[in-house]
Design a protein around this motif. Structure first.
Motif, short mmCIF file in Angstrom:
data_model
loop_
_atom_site.label_atom_id
_atom_site.label_comp_id
_atom_site.label_asym_id
_atom_site.label_seq_id
_atom_site.Cartn_x
_atom_site.Cartn_y
_atom_site.Cartn_z
N PRO A 162 22.36 16.39 -7.91
CA PRO A 162 22.06 15.83 -6.54
C PRO A 162 21.82 13.86 -7.24
N ASP A 165 19.73 11.11 -1.94
CA ASP A 165 19.33 11.87 -1.24
C ASP A 165 20.15 13.23 -0.48
N LYS A 166 20.87 13.30 -1.48
CA LYS A 166 21.41 14.62 -1.47
C LYS A 166 22.67 14.84 -2.97
N THR A 167 23.67 14.92 -2.45
CA THR A 167 24.43 15.68 -4.53
C THR A 167 25.51 14.27 -4.49
N ASP A 170 28.36 15.04 -1.27
CA ASP A 170 28.13 14.03 -0.54
C ASP A 170 28.57 13.19 -0.40
N TYR A 171 28.76 11.88 -1.19
CA TYR A 171 28.95 10.34 -0.81
C TYR A 171 30.45 10.51 -1.77
N GLN A 179 29.91 11.71 7.18
CA GLN A 179 28.05 11.57 7.47
C GLN A 179 28.00 10.15 7.49
#
Length: 294
Positions: A162, A165-167, A170-171, A179
């Motif tokens: 994590p 706000d995501k994992t 995701d970044y 995204q």
């Protein structure tokens, strides 16, 4: 140097790359699209069909890097996200019975790490991470000169941690660009090469996130080197500044000072690493080698 021929296979959600490897070089290869939405049996049949063109009497084993969870002993692949029909695939049994060859499996990021350790910049390091940053994030771990895979090859899944706000994935993968900005990483990379200020800032921001992910890796496994593969690693020159900015905040300064971070400089590291699994595993099984290592 290993003069024996092995076949290395890199299975991806969009393409499959296989090659005959001898003396650390690919001497024959094939690439073809993955029928990702096809039934399991069809994908296996296409894999075998293409493999037949590379198999001969001099080949001594088949090594495979594949996404998903991998039971290396049983040779079963589980839950490949980009190939929906591959939920429980007895890949080792299928290929070994078809070709009468020993078959060795590993997670694709692990195969990349082995390739870097055997043939790339990872050779001097006992402890390293092969970090693949592309459509996702995956990591292969080399500890004390040996591959550490954990249960079902799930060690090193830092992308699932994590983050915000995501994992992390995701970044720190290509998802960040689509995204967060609505454009692909390839588009931003092309603009950055032209000196576009907005693109330079986007890639710097990406580097800051990747630096935060690397801090997690430093806290948990403290490698000597992190070698980058995958499509996003091609942008390294443009996100390096943001990455180093994040790492300056890491509390253990002497660890960061000793850390080597660099993009891969060898082509086809995943195929080479998959082939290297063959002699790695065979060395481990050999009674003449008491301390196995890559």
């Amino acid at each position: 140097m290993h003069t024996t021929k092995y076949i290395g296979i890199d299975i991806g959600g969009t393409k499959i790359h296989m090659g005959v490897v001898q003396n650390g070089a690919i001497v024959q290869e094939k690439r073809f699209e993955t029928a990702a939405t096809a039934p399991q049996e069809q994908i296996l049949a296409e894999l075998a069909y293409n493999l037949e063109e590379l198999i001969d009497d001099e080949v001594a084993g088949i090594g495979i890097g594949t996404p998903g969870l991998v039971d290396e002993q049983q040779g079963i692949v589980y839950n490949v996200q980009n190939i929906p029909s591959w939920q429980q695939v007895p890949l080792k049994q299928y290929l070994s019975s078809r070709f009468r060859q020993p078959v060795y499996l590993a997670n694709d990021a692990n195969a990349f790490a082995v390739g870097e350790k055997m043939y790339g910049q990872g050779q001097p390091f006992a402890h390293l991470i092969g970090l693949v940053i592309g459509t996702g994030v995956g990591a292969g771990l080399i500890f004390n000169n040996d591959l550490y895979a954990g249960v079902l090859s799930s060690a090193g899944e830092f992308g699932c941690v994590p983050y915000l706000d995501k994992t992390v994935e995701d970044y720190c993968s290509g998802k960040f660009f689509s995204q967060q900005t609505g454009r692909s990483g390839a588009e931003w990379y092309a603009l950055a090469q032209q000196g576009n200020p907005a693109a330079l800032e986007v890639l710097t921001e990406y580097g800051r996130h990747l630096g935060n992910a690397i801090k997690i890796m430093l806290f948990t496994v403290a490698p000597q080197a992190i070698l980058l593969g995958g499509s996003v690693s091609k942008c390294f020159a443009y996100f390096r500044g943001g990455l180093e900015e994040s790492l300056r905040e890491f509390p253990f300064k002497h660890v960061v000072e000793r850390l080597v971070i660099a993009p891969s400089t060898i082509e086809n590291a995943a195929v080479l690493g998959a082939a290297a699994l063959c002699h790695l595993k065979q060395d481990l099984l050999s009674p003449s080698q008491s301390v196995p290592s890559l």
